[in-house]
Design a protein around this motif. Structure first.
Motif, PDB file in Angstrom:
ATOM      1  N   ASP A 194      10.666   3.459   3.696  1.00 26.92           N
ATOM      2  CA  ASP A 194       9.723   2.427   4.121  1.00 26.92           C
ATOM      3  C   ASP A 194       9.522   2.530   5.641  1.00 26.92           C
ATOM      4  OD1 ASP A 194      11.863   1.098   5.381  1.00 26.92           O
ATOM      5  OD2 ASP A 194      12.003  -0.462   3.855  1.00 26.92           O
ATOM      6  N   PRO A 195       8.616   1.739   6.205  1.00 24.24           N
ATOM      7  CA  PRO A 195       8.341   1.860   7.640  1.00 24.24           C
ATOM      8  C   PRO A 195       9.564   1.667   8.541  1.00 24.24           C
ATOM      9  CG  PRO A 195       6.558   0.699   6.576  1.00 24.24           C
ATOM     10  CD  PRO A 195       7.651   0.860   5.538  1.00 24.24           C
ATOM     11  N   SER A 196      10.603   0.992   8.046  1.00 20.95           N
ATOM     12  CA  SER A 196      11.812   0.807   8.856  1.00 20.95           C
ATOM     13  C   SER A 196      12.792   1.967   8.706  1.00 20.95           C
ATOM     14  CB  SER A 196      12.515  -0.505   8.469  1.00 20.95           C
ATOM     15  OG  SER A 196      13.144  -0.370   7.203  1.00 20.95           O
ATOM     16  N   GLY A 197      12.455   2.936   7.832  1.00 22.91           N
ATOM     17  CA  GLY A 197      13.332   4.081   7.613  1.00 22.91           C
ATOM     18  C   GLY A 197      14.297   3.913   6.461  1.00 22.91           C
ATOM     19  N   GLU A 198      14.202   2.806   5.751  1.00 24.73           N
ATOM     20  CA  GLU A 198      15.078   2.532   4.608  1.00 24.73           C
ATOM     21  C   GLU A 198      14.594   3.326   3.388  1.00 24.73           C
ATOM     22  OE1 GLU A 198      18.227   0.672   2.611  1.00 24.73           O
ATOM     23  OE2 GLU A 198      17.726   0.568   4.735  1.00 24.73           O
ATOM     24  N   PRO A 199      15.493   4.075   2.720  1.00 25.73           N
ATOM     25  CA  PRO A 199      15.087   4.795   1.516  1.00 25.73           C
ATOM     26  C   PRO A 199      14.845   3.815   0.364  1.00 25.73           C
ATOM     27  CG  PRO A 199      17.435   5.104   1.912  1.00 25.73           C
ATOM     28  CD  PRO A 199      16.890   4.312   3.067  1.00 25.73           C
ATOM     29  N   VAL A 200      13.645   3.887  -0.217  1.00 25.15           N
ATOM     30  CA  VAL A 200      13.291   2.968  -1.296  1.00 25.15           C
ATOM     31  C   VAL A 200      12.846   3.690  -2.563  1.00 25.15           C
ATOM     32  CG1 VAL A 200      12.727   1.043   0.250  1.00 25.15           C
ATOM     33  CG2 VAL A 200      10.940   2.682  -0.408  1.00 25.15           C
ATOM     34  N   GLY A 201      12.809   5.021  -2.526  1.00 28.94           N
ATOM     35  CA  GLY A 201      12.394   5.755  -3.718  1.00 28.94           C
ATOM     36  C   GLY A 201      12.950   7.159  -3.739  1.00 28.94           C
ATOM     37  N   HIS A 202      12.999   7.737  -4.934  1.00 23.89           N
ATOM     38  CA  HIS A 202      13.605   9.050  -5.171  1.00 23.89           C
ATOM     39  C   HIS A 202      12.806   9.771  -6.249  1.00 23.89           C
ATOM     40  CE1 HIS A 202      16.259  11.783  -7.439  1.00 23.89           C
ATOM     41  NE2 HIS A 202      16.988  11.875  -6.348  1.00 23.89           N
ATOM     42  N   ALA A 203      12.713  11.085  -6.122  1.00 22.25           N
ATOM     43  CA  ALA A 203      12.164  11.929  -7.182  1.00 22.25           C
ATOM     44  C   ALA A 203      12.649  13.355  -6.940  1.00 22.25           C
ATOM     45  CB  ALA A 203      10.637  11.886  -7.183  1.00 22.25           C
ATOM     46  N   ALA A 204      12.610  14.157  -7.998  1.00 25.26           N
ATOM     47  CA  ALA A 204      13.077  15.536  -7.884  1.00 25.26           C
ATOM     48  C   ALA A 204      12.229  16.441  -8.769  1.00 25.26           C
ATOM     49  CB  ALA A 204      14.548  15.627  -8.301  1.00 25.26           C
ATOM     50  N   LEU A 205      12.290  17.723  -8.464  1.00 29.21           N
ATOM     51  CA  LEU A 205      11.689  18.757  -9.301  1.00 29.21           C
ATOM     52  C   LEU A 205      12.813  19.637  -9.812  1.00 29.21           C
ATOM     53  CD1 LEU A 205       8.576  20.037  -7.293  1.00 29.21           C
ATOM     54  CD2 LEU A 205       8.599  18.652  -9.385  1.00 29.21           C
ATOM     55  N   ARG A 206      12.745  19.939 -11.104  1.00 31.38           N
ATOM     56  CA  ARG A 206      13.732  20.804 -11.728  1.00 31.38           C
ATOM     57  C   ARG A 206      13.029  21.995 -12.360  1.00 31.38           C
ATOM     58  NH1 ARG A 206      17.769  19.219 -16.732  1.00 31.38           N
ATOM     59  NH2 ARG A 206      15.863  18.698 -17.852  1.00 31.38           N
ATOM     60  N   ALA A 207      13.622  23.167 -12.199  1.00 27.32           N
ATOM     61  CA  ALA A 207      13.140  24.351 -12.901  1.00 27.32           C
ATOM     62  C   ALA A 207      13.624  24.249 -14.346  1.00 27.32           C
ATOM     63  CB  ALA A 207      13.679  25.615 -12.242  1.00 27.32           C
ATOM     64  N   LEU A 208      12.688  24.247 -15.275  1.00 22.35           N
ATOM     65  CA  LEU A 208      13.002  24.152 -16.697  1.00 22.35           C
ATOM     66  C   LEU A 208      12.203  25.227 -17.414  1.00 22.35           C
ATOM     67  CD1 LEU A 208      14.553  22.537 -18.889  1.00 22.35           C
ATOM     68  CD2 LEU A 208      12.464  21.175 -19.163  1.00 22.35           C
ATOM     69  N   ASP A 209      12.897  26.289 -17.808  1.00 16.84           N
ATOM     70  CA  ASP A 209      12.240  27.463 -18.380  1.00 16.84           C
ATOM     71  C   ASP A 209      11.167  27.943 -17.392  1.00 16.84           C
ATOM     72  OD1 ASP A 209      13.910  27.386 -20.644  1.00 16.84           O
ATOM     73  OD2 ASP A 209      12.603  25.909 -21.604  1.00 16.84           O
ATOM     74  N   ASP A 210       9.915  28.021 -17.830  1.00 15.44           N
ATOM     75  CA  ASP A 210       8.854  28.509 -16.945  1.00 15.44           C
ATOM     76  C   ASP A 210       8.102  27.383 -16.242  1.00 15.44           C
ATOM     77  OD1 ASP A 210       9.402  31.139 -17.601  1.00 15.44           O
ATOM     78  OD2 ASP A 210       8.008  31.144 -19.299  1.00 15.44           O
ATOM     79  N   ASP A 211       8.569  26.157 -16.411  1.00 21.71           N
ATOM     80  CA  ASP A 211       7.884  24.993 -15.847  1.00 21.71           C
ATOM     81  C   ASP A 211       8.689  24.358 -14.735  1.00 21.71           C
ATOM     82  OD1 ASP A 211       5.403  24.451 -17.395  1.00 21.71           O
ATOM     83  OD2 ASP A 211       6.783  24.351 -19.099  1.00 21.71           O
ATOM     84  N   ASP A 240      21.783  16.711 -23.441  1.00 15.60           N
ATOM     85  CA  ASP A 240      20.333  16.897 -23.296  1.00 15.60           C
ATOM     86  C   ASP A 240      19.793  16.251 -22.023  1.00 15.60           C
ATOM     87  OD1 ASP A 240      20.340  18.174 -25.766  1.00 15.60           O
ATOM     88  OD2 ASP A 240      19.450  16.489 -26.860  1.00 15.60           O
ATOM     89  N   PHE A 241      20.315  15.084 -21.684  1.00 18.55           N
ATOM     90  CA  PHE A 241      19.804  14.333 -20.539  1.00 18.55           C
ATOM     91  C   PHE A 241      20.518  14.650 -19.231  1.00 18.55           C
ATOM     92  CE2 PHE A 241      17.951  11.790 -23.942  1.00 18.55           C
ATOM     93  CZ  PHE A 241      16.683  11.554 -23.433  1.00 18.55           C
ATOM     94  N   ALA A 242      21.560  15.440 -19.284  1.00 20.65           N
ATOM     95  CA  ALA A 242      22.283  15.798 -18.067  1.00 20.65           C
ATOM     96  C   ALA A 242      21.402  16.661 -17.167  1.00 20.65           C
ATOM     97  CB  ALA A 242      23.561  16.548 -18.416  1.00 20.65           C
ATOM     98  N   VAL A 243      21.576  16.501 -15.879  1.00 22.16           N
ATOM     99  CA  VAL A 243      20.829  17.290 -14.898  1.00 22.16           C
ATOM    100  C   VAL A 243      21.815  18.205 -14.179  1.00 22.16           C
ATOM    101  CG1 VAL A 243      19.391  17.236 -12.830  1.00 22.16           C
ATOM    102  CG2 VAL A 243      19.104  15.479 -14.590  1.00 22.16           C
ATOM    103  N   ASP A 244      21.625  19.493 -14.344  1.00 22.12           N
ATOM    104  CA  ASP A 244      22.444  20.469 -13.631  1.00 22.12           C
ATOM    105  C   ASP A 244      21.857  20.609 -12.231  1.00 22.12           C
ATOM    106  OD1 ASP A 244      23.708  22.682 -12.546  1.00 22.12           O
ATOM    107  OD2 ASP A 244      23.213  24.025 -14.205  1.00 22.12           O
ATOM    108  N   PRO A 245      22.602  20.214 -11.207  1.00 21.56           N
ATOM    109  CA  PRO A 245      22.068  20.297  -9.839  1.00 21.56           C
ATOM    110  C   PRO A 245      21.584  21.696  -9.459  1.00 21.56           C
ATOM    111  CG  PRO A 245      24.080  19.006  -9.860  1.00 21.56           C
ATOM    112  CD  PRO A 245      23.935  19.615 -11.232  1.00 21.56           C
ATOM    113  N   ALA A 246      22.116  22.725 -10.091  1.00 23.48           N
ATOM    114  CA  ALA A 246      21.688  24.095  -9.784  1.00 23.48           C
ATOM    115  C   ALA A 246      20.241  24.348 -10.190  1.00 23.48           C
ATOM    116  CB  ALA A 246      22.610  25.104 -10.462  1.00 23.48           C
ATOM    117  N   THR A 247      19.699  23.520 -11.077  1.00 25.79           N
ATOM    118  CA  THR A 247      18.312  23.695 -11.521  1.00 25.79           C
ATOM    119  C   THR A 247      17.318  22.891 -10.691  1.00 25.79           C
ATOM    120  OG1 THR A 247      18.446  21.897 -13.164  1.00 25.79           O
ATOM    121  CG2 THR A 247      19.075  24.124 -13.903  1.00 25.79           C
TER     122      THR A 247
END
Length: 179
Positions: free
Chosen positions: A78-95, A62-69
């Motif tokens: 951050d201002p120095s170019g260091e990655p400090v955060g992540h987020a993604a959008l997944r297609a899930l049915d019509d949402d 249930d909690f697995a994320v299929d990269p294809a979605t």
């Protein structure tokens, strides 16, 4: 790779965050998701340890994320170019579903999570979405507080999260004025 410069005001000091679109398998994205797992996993360890093997396997599915979605992955730098955060959008049915929102401890409380969420909402509107949905857990009160502060409202638990009693689901209607 697409970069969007944003800034947030914290304690009268503007912070110039940079949002960068990347692939799901970008090594920085992978590292941030691993950091999220390292931080959040222990909060749920006892809960998941109590499940029998069959239930644990179903929940893992249930909690697995299929990269294809995954339709978009973003990092906040951050201002120095260091990655400090992540987020993604997944297609899930019509949402479109918000996935794997994480901000490193050193950037918390400075607007990075708001910058991530604002960019996800912009991307979702550009894709024609009328709302965003998300799932978080009952042991993540800081995530719940963020989502409520930025206009997400509780909704019934949606699939595939219905088997996990600790699921908390939210949705936010997206304004069509900025499409």
């Amino acid at each position: 790779m697409t970069r969007v410069d944003t800034s947030t005001q914290v304690d009268a000091r503007p912070i110039a965050w940079t949002i960068e679109r990347v692939d799901w398998d970008d090594e920085r994205a992978v590292a941030l998701r691993a950091a999220m797992d390292d931080e959040i996993g222990p909060r749920y360890a006892k809960v998941f340890a109590a499940f029998d093997d069959e239930t644990a396997a179903l929940l893992a599915e249930d909690f697995a994320v299929d990269p294809a979605t995954i339709v978009d992955v973003i990092l906040v730098l951050d201002p120095s170019g260091e990655p400090v955060g992540h987020a993604a959008l997944r297609a899930l049915d019509d949402d479109l579903e918000v996935k794997r929102v994480f901000v490193d401890r050193r950037a918390r409380g400075r607007g990075a999570s708001r910058a991530l969420m604002a960019e996800l909402e912009r991307l979702a509107r550009a894709r024609g979405a009328e709302r965003l949905i998300l799932q978080t857990g009952d042991r993540q009160p800081e995530a719940i507080a963020l989502y409520e502060r930025i206009g997400y409202r509780a909704i019934p638990v949606f699939p595939p999260y219905v088997r996990f009693a600790g699921s908390r689901c939210f949705a936010k209607a997206l304004s069509t004025a900025t499409r």
